[in-house]
Design a protein around this motif. Structure first.
Motif, PDB file in Angstrom:
ATOM      1  N   GLY A  24      -2.014   4.308   2.917  1.00  0.00           N
ATOM      2  CA  GLY A  24      -2.895   3.144   2.912  1.00  0.00           C
ATOM      3  C   GLY A  24      -3.846   3.117   1.732  1.00  0.00           C
ATOM      4  N   ALA A  63       3.864  -1.055   3.579  1.00  0.00           N
ATOM      5  CA  ALA A  63       3.652   0.233   2.928  1.00  0.00           C
ATOM      6  C   ALA A  63       4.934   0.661   2.233  1.00  0.00           C
ATOM      7  CB  ALA A  63       3.232   1.285   3.954  1.00  0.00           C
ATOM      8  N   ARG A  85      -9.550   1.758   3.299  1.00  0.00           N
ATOM      9  CA  ARG A  85      -9.453   1.712   4.758  1.00  0.00           C
ATOM     10  C   ARG A  85     -10.336   2.786   5.401  1.00  0.00           C
ATOM     11  NH1 ARG A  85      -5.473  -1.328   7.162  1.00  0.00           N
ATOM     12  NH2 ARG A  85      -3.864  -2.215   5.796  1.00  0.00           N
ATOM     13  N   GLU A  92       0.838  -1.194   0.000  1.00  0.00           N
ATOM     14  CA  GLU A  92       0.000   0.000   0.000  1.00  0.00           C
ATOM     15  C   GLU A  92       0.873   1.244   0.000  1.00  0.00           C
ATOM     16  OE1 GLU A  92      -3.455  -0.247   2.798  1.00  0.00           O
ATOM     17  OE2 GLU A  92      -2.428  -2.053   3.487  1.00  0.00           O
ATOM     18  N   LEU A 113      -2.036  -1.490   8.440  1.00  0.00           N
ATOM     19  CA  LEU A 113      -1.134  -0.808   7.516  1.00  0.00           C
ATOM     20  C   LEU A 113       0.324  -1.033   7.932  1.00  0.00           C
ATOM     21  CD1 LEU A 113      -0.766   1.058   5.086  1.00  0.00           C
ATOM     22  CD2 LEU A 113      -0.979   3.008   6.644  1.00  0.00           C
TER      23      LEU A 113
END
Length: 384
Positions: free
Chosen positions: A45, A74, A49, A41, A366
């Motif tokens: 994010g 991430a 989400r 991601e 995340l």
């Protein structure tokens, strides 16, 4: 520690750069059946989400519905250091799934033509709205807009009403299924050739592919279909009907089923009536048939009538709300509900006898698996 039987895709490694729905739905299909899926991601994010309420903690239910069984990290792919990390993951991956705006991967120097030279066995799957070229090439696509463009809305809604969006993001979901099918086909071909290839699944193509029987009807007649509410354009009685309680949906596909229906409601003469003796005749006298049936259905409880009909060979069901459908005994029997560490979701509909789907981990927070995938501290400075 729970032990799981290896799934049919055990050993497959998928790097998932996709967001929102089509791509994540595809990769969840693969993950449920044993693939290791690494969901990457952006630092902020996946936008879903935040697509709530409802939320579980600070994560929207929308995200939770299509991201289980995945590792999550991430990365900011606009940064050289994070693209290097991605390339390291791809060096050990079988499949890449992405749904960036077309041209984004190329601008970062990691488009398909570049990646296939570096990783000749990699399956690169792109989910997009319209593909890269043509009159709509590279334009953004969203489910509802594609429903409108491709004619799905035009055939959905009441006969006298306006075109209506289908109440689930059906185009996104089918595009995700088509992506998963394409990936598996490409993997099968790779077993013979040793080479990867580019797989593309677009919302536009998927929407057009779903319009049966309206497209073959149009090819035959040249006439645009008209909205018919719940009624089928070709078959009668194939519609929602009132009863003494809940509505039912009849899906009578042939004369034998219609005769069984008439027998159950103690109206055998209807099956022999000239207006109802064939599907063509019934379709020409829809309103008359509805009046005859609903007059008799009024004496029945809808759920009891539906159960009696289906057990007598007549496809039929009560019209239930979502809670009632999830609570139906057959839902439990088919093992279609997943509960795992406070997570609840719908199980995989794909049933394999020896290597069934498994539910090994909840949707990731995340960047939850940064340390597991990259070691300690790799992106702490970036996030600071």
């Amino acid at each position: 520690m729970l032990n799981f039987m290896p799934g049919s895709l055990a050993g497959l490694r998928v790097v998932d750069l996709s967001r929102v729905l089509g791509g994540p739905y595809c990769t969840q299909i693969l993950a449920d059946h044993g693939a290791q899926v690494i969901k990457i991601e952006p630092p902020g994010g996946d936008e879903t989400r935040q697509w709530g309420p409802p939320f579980e903690g600070d994560t929207a239910a929308y995200f939770l519905g299509v991201n289980r069984n995945k590792l999550g990290v991430a990365l900011d792919l606009s940064q050289d250091t994070d693209r290097i990390k991605l390339l390291d993951l791809l060096a050990r991956a079988d499949v890449l799934v992405e749904n960036f705006k077309i041209g984004t991967m190329e601008r970062w120097g990691i488009g398909y033509e570049t990646l296939k030279e570096r990783f000749p066995g990699l399956i690169h799957c792109r989910v997009s709205g319209f593909g890269a070229d043509g009159p709509l090439g590279a334009l953004p696509g969203y489910d509802a807009a594609v429903q409108a463009l491709c004619g799905l809305m035009s055939v959905n809604g009441e006969a006298e009403g306006e075109p209506l969006r289908i109440g689930v993001p059906i185009v996104d979901l089918v595009t995700g299924m088509n992506a998963a099918l394409g990936i598996l086909m490409a993997l099968r071909e790779r077993e013979m050739s040793g080479r990867g290839q580019f797989v593309e699944s677009t919302l536009f193509d998927s929407a057009l592919s779903m319009l049966h029987p309206h497209t073959p009807n149009w090819f035959c007649s040249g006439e645009d279909p008209q909205r018919s509410g719940n009624a089928h354009p070709n078959i009668t009685p194939y519609d929602k009907f009132r009863t003494g309680s809940v509505d039912i949906f009849l899906a009578v596909g042939n004369n034998g089923q219609f005769a069984n229906l008439c027998s159950v409601i103690d109206a055998p003469a209807l099956a022999a009536h000239p207006h109802f003796e064939s599907n063509g005749a019934r379709s020409a006298h829809r309103s008359e048939l509805r009046a005859e049936l609903e007059q008799r259905f009024a004496a029945w409880d809808g759920e009891q009538l539906a159960d009696t009909l289906i057990r007598n060979g007549v496809p039929c069901a009560p019209v239930l709300g979502l809670g009632a459908a999830l609570g139906h005994p057959h839902t439990a029997h088919r093992e279609m509900l997943v509960e795992l560490d406070g997570y609840r979701g719908i199980a995989s509909p794909i049933k394999l006898s020896r290597t069934p789907a498994t539910y090994r981990s909840t949707p990731p927070a995340l960047n939850q698996h940064e340390r597991e995938l990259f070691g300690e501290g790799d992106s702490a400075d970036r996030r600071a």
